[in-house]
Design an enzyme around this catalytic site. Sequence first.
Site, short mmCIF file in Angstrom:
data_model
loop_
_atom_site.label_atom_id
_atom_site.label_comp_id
_atom_site.label_asym_id
_atom_site.label_seq_id
_atom_site.Cartn_x
_atom_site.Cartn_y
_atom_site.Cartn_z
NE ARG A 37 37.51 38.54 33.37
CZ ARG A 37 38.03 38.65 34.41
NH1 ARG A 37 39.08 39.42 34.84
NH2 ARG A 37 37.82 37.68 35.76
CE LYS A 204 42.43 29.66 53.08
NZ LYS A 204 42.24 31.13 53.40
N GLY A 354 38.52 30.43 38.30
CA GLY A 354 39.77 30.50 37.41
C GLY A 354 40.35 29.12 37.21
N GLY A 377 34.64 35.29 41.87
CA GLY A 377 33.85 35.70 43.05
C GLY A 377 32.46 35.80 42.91
#
Length: 397
Positions: A37, A204, A354, A377
Amino acid sequence: MSKLIVSDLKDLKGKKVLVRVDFNVPIKDGVIGDDNRVKAALPTIKYITDNGGKAILFSHLGRVKTEEDKAKLSLRPVAEHLADLLGKKVTFVPATRGAQLEEAIAEMEDGDVLVVENTRFEDLDGKKESGNDPELGKYWASLGDVFVNDAFGTAHRAHASNVGIASNMDQAAAGFLLEKEIKFLGEAVDTPEHPFVAILGGAKVSDKIGVIEHLLDKADKIIVGGGMTYTFYAAKGIKIGNSLVEEDKIDLAKELLAKAGDKIVLPVDNVCATEFNNDAPTKVFEGDIEDGYMALDIGPKSVELFKDVLKDAKTVVWNGPMGVFEMPNFAKGTLGVGEFLGTLSDATTIVGGGDSTAAVNELGVAEKLTHISTGGGASLEYLEGKTLPGIAAVSNK
Ligand code: AMP
């Protein structure tokens, strides 16, 4: 409508350029783990300093909940590492506001770089950063002449250090990293070259419903793997043993399957174990999973099936592992998919999240892919077709 980019800002000489970067890197005992990053922010920082601007960098690091968290969540080690990467002095200010910060900025010369302390230190006093406190955004904006947002990882959040600053400046531009994310994810979702195949995994269904719904109209196939598979299995009446399931999402899974026709591609076999343990003995089941077993990875036939679906794809977006990737014995499905993506030289291949990113890095295929998103996200919300506040706050051209 295209966004203003840092390279559109012509007269940077002598300007105080506030830059929101994403330096949210893993740090243990003061040592940085993966520094991707930080490296990803270098083109924007260099562009500003090469053009005589003064780069004042803001970033969050982790979550600051108590006074004690501050010691391990200081950006100082990142500022020191940035100095090494840039090969020049970087001033670190251990404060997020006040005289010390203002004086350090006043002393900057053209081409200098300064790192402000972790913006989330402001969260200790009433969540001012994460809650986008209007006074804080206004204060930070007052420290500079122009704002550049290069933090895609937080673009799905309206915080003081992105949306707050931007809304108090005449001009807010996207940095090169943000520009790249918008370009690749935007093209994939809005104008993909077909066949367009999405691969969705992870624990999920509930986390991916929005993505599946949005991509049903756009993608030619949606490959589903990982823990969310078994809610779809339950919806189809396939036995799942003790596998992960979201009981309250079975009806929704039924609706999605009915709507999707043959667009949703599910695994045909699974590597199962009697315990959630890397060393547990495994058994591969095709279709129904025996009682007492839980599926922890997709099986070899599924990897072959997915490769067959992917082989002619021109656009591929992948988010989420195909199994319990953290356990080496259940990582084969994820690694198999990652490896195959590396061979698709004619396709635009985009990876986010990730575990999927870790898989392509571990395989050494990251360089062969078109784009690795820096925001898990944020990339998911982009794939859901949502407007990301951090991007919306950047000025249009
Ligand atoms: P996500 O955060 O939604 O991307 O999900 C990642 C997590 O899903 C990882 O921690 C995986 O271990 C987990 N996961 C993937 N497949 C399975 C599975 N079959 N059973 C249980 N957990 C899984």
